[in-house]
Design a protein around this motif. Structure first.
Motif, short mmCIF file in Angstrom:
data_model
loop_
_atom_site.label_atom_id
_atom_site.label_comp_id
_atom_site.label_asym_id
_atom_site.label_seq_id
_atom_site.Cartn_x
_atom_site.Cartn_y
_atom_site.Cartn_z
N MET A 1 0.81 -1.25 0.11
CA MET A 1 0.05 0.07 -0.11
C MET A 1 0.92 1.40 -0.11
SD MET A 1 -2.93 1.06 2.96
CE MET A 1 -4.37 1.25 2.13
N THR A 2 0.76 2.28 -0.91
CA THR A 2 1.32 3.34 -0.81
C THR A 2 0.91 4.53 0.23
OG1 THR A 2 1.29 3.05 -3.24
CG2 THR A 2 2.04 5.34 -2.52
N LYS A 3 1.65 5.02 0.78
CA LYS A 3 1.47 6.03 1.82
C LYS A 3 0.73 7.08 1.11
CE LYS A 3 3.07 8.85 5.43
NZ LYS A 3 4.49 9.48 6.13
N GLN A 4 -0.11 7.75 1.34
CA GLN A 4 -0.52 9.38 0.97
C GLN A 4 0.19 10.12 1.59
OE1 GLN A 4 -5.09 9.27 1.02
NE2 GLN A 4 -4.90 8.50 -1.22
N ILE A 5 0.58 11.09 1.01
CA ILE A 5 1.04 12.50 1.56
C ILE A 5 0.19 13.53 1.51
CG2 ILE A 5 3.07 14.07 1.27
CD1 ILE A 5 4.50 11.77 -0.18
N GLU A 6 0.07 14.32 2.51
CA GLU A 6 -0.89 15.61 2.40
C GLU A 6 0.01 16.80 2.28
OE1 GLU A 6 -3.54 16.42 5.62
OE2 GLU A 6 -2.93 14.56 6.47
N MET A 7 -0.59 17.34 1.13
CA MET A 7 -0.01 18.72 0.74
C MET A 7 -0.69 19.76 0.88
SD MET A 7 2.80 17.65 -0.79
CE MET A 7 3.30 18.72 -1.77
N VAL A 8 -0.21 21.00 0.74
CA VAL A 8 -1.01 22.34 1.06
C VAL A 8 -0.34 23.34 -0.33
CG1 VAL A 8 0.65 23.22 2.85
CG2 VAL A 8 -1.84 24.14 2.43
N GLN A 9 -1.16 23.83 -0.98
CA GLN A 9 -0.95 24.75 -1.90
C GLN A 9 -1.32 26.14 -1.40
OE1 GLN A 9 -1.37 23.82 -6.10
NE2 GLN A 9 -2.55 25.63 -6.32
N PHE A 10 -0.33 27.12 -1.63
CA PHE A 10 -0.80 28.85 -1.50
C PHE A 10 -0.65 29.47 -2.76
CE2 PHE A 10 1.39 26.60 2.33
CZ PHE A 10 0.70 27.15 3.21
N THR A 11 -1.80 30.11 -3.07
CA THR A 11 -1.60 31.10 -4.06
C THR A 11 -1.70 32.44 -3.38
OG1 THR A 11 -2.75 29.50 -5.37
CG2 THR A 11 -2.74 31.68 -6.33
N ILE A 12 -0.59 33.25 -3.61
CA ILE A 12 -0.64 34.60 -2.84
C ILE A 12 -0.68 35.58 -3.92
CG2 ILE A 12 0.63 36.08 -1.36
CD1 ILE A 12 0.09 33.44 -0.04
N HIS A 31 3.84 22.71 -0.22
CA HIS A 31 4.55 22.08 0.48
C HIS A 31 3.98 20.83 1.15
CE1 HIS A 31 7.90 24.87 1.02
NE2 HIS A 31 7.05 25.87 0.86
N LYS A 32 4.64 19.87 1.72
CA LYS A 32 4.06 18.81 2.41
C LYS A 32 3.52 19.39 3.97
CE LYS A 32 7.24 14.97 0.60
NZ LYS A 32 8.19 14.21 1.06
N VAL A 33 2.46 18.73 4.23
CA VAL A 33 1.83 19.58 5.47
C VAL A 33 2.69 19.06 6.71
CG1 VAL A 33 -0.06 19.13 6.89
CG2 VAL A 33 -0.48 19.64 4.51
N GLU A 34 3.11 17.87 6.67
CA GLU A 34 3.75 17.57 7.83
C GLU A 34 5.35 17.95 8.11
OE1 GLU A 34 6.32 13.36 6.40
OE2 GLU A 34 4.23 13.39 6.53
N ASN A 35 5.78 18.92 7.09
CA ASN A 35 6.92 19.38 6.92
C ASN A 35 7.12 21.06 7.11
OD1 ASN A 35 8.36 16.88 6.96
ND2 ASN A 35 8.75 16.94 4.73
N PHE A 36 5.65 21.44 7.18
CA PHE A 36 5.52 22.91 7.03
C PHE A 36 4.62 23.39 8.00
CE2 PHE A 36 4.77 26.78 4.19
CZ PHE A 36 5.72 26.94 4.14
N ASP A 37 4.77 24.63 8.60
CA ASP A 37 3.93 25.34 9.56
C ASP A 37 3.81 26.50 9.22
OD1 ASP A 37 6.13 26.48 10.67
OD2 ASP A 37 6.24 24.98 12.49
N THR A 38 3.15 27.60 10.05
CA THR A 38 2.74 28.79 9.70
C THR A 38 4.04 29.61 9.77
OG1 THR A 38 0.40 28.54 10.66
CG2 THR A 38 1.13 30.73 10.46
#
Length: 107
Positions: A1-12, A31-38
């Motif tokens: 089973m392939t692990k799903q990676i959560e991503m977040v996309q920002f358009t500024i 960015h990967k959600v797990e490696n990125f914060d505010t």
């Protein structure tokens, strides 16, 4: 089973004093959600200077006093909320014109 990676996309979106989009508008980045914060988002926007500088430039020159106050206020942006909270603060305080945040997963 392939692990799903959560991503977040920002358009500024940012603009010049004349209202035309700047060279970096729209800025789209992911960015990967797990490696990125505010805090990472705040630093990314600042280092890339993807922010409005309109109110610290007059007659084509940077006003250093205004620039220091502008930077200090940006450092005080709320970091304890969501990406949307931070970006809304940036919009409300004229650091950006508009934004969109999308989340998606990849395999």
């Amino acid at each position: 089973m392939t692990k799903q990676i959560e991503m977040v996309q920002f358009t500024i979106h940012t603009s010049s004093t004349s209202g035309f989009p700047t060279w970096d508008s729209p800025l789209i980045f992911n960015h990967k959600v797990e490696n990125f914060d505010t805090k990472d988002l705040q630093l990314t926007l600042y280092i890339g200077q993807h922010l409005n500088f309109d109110h610290v430039i007059s007659d084509g020159k940077l006003n250093l006093d205004d620039a220091e106050a502008w930077e200090e206020k940006y450092r005080q942006a709320p970091m304890d909320g969501s990406y949307e909270d931070f970006l809304q603060w940036c919009k409300d305080n004229d650091y950006i014109d508009d934004y969109a945040v999308e989340r998606y997963t990849v395999n």
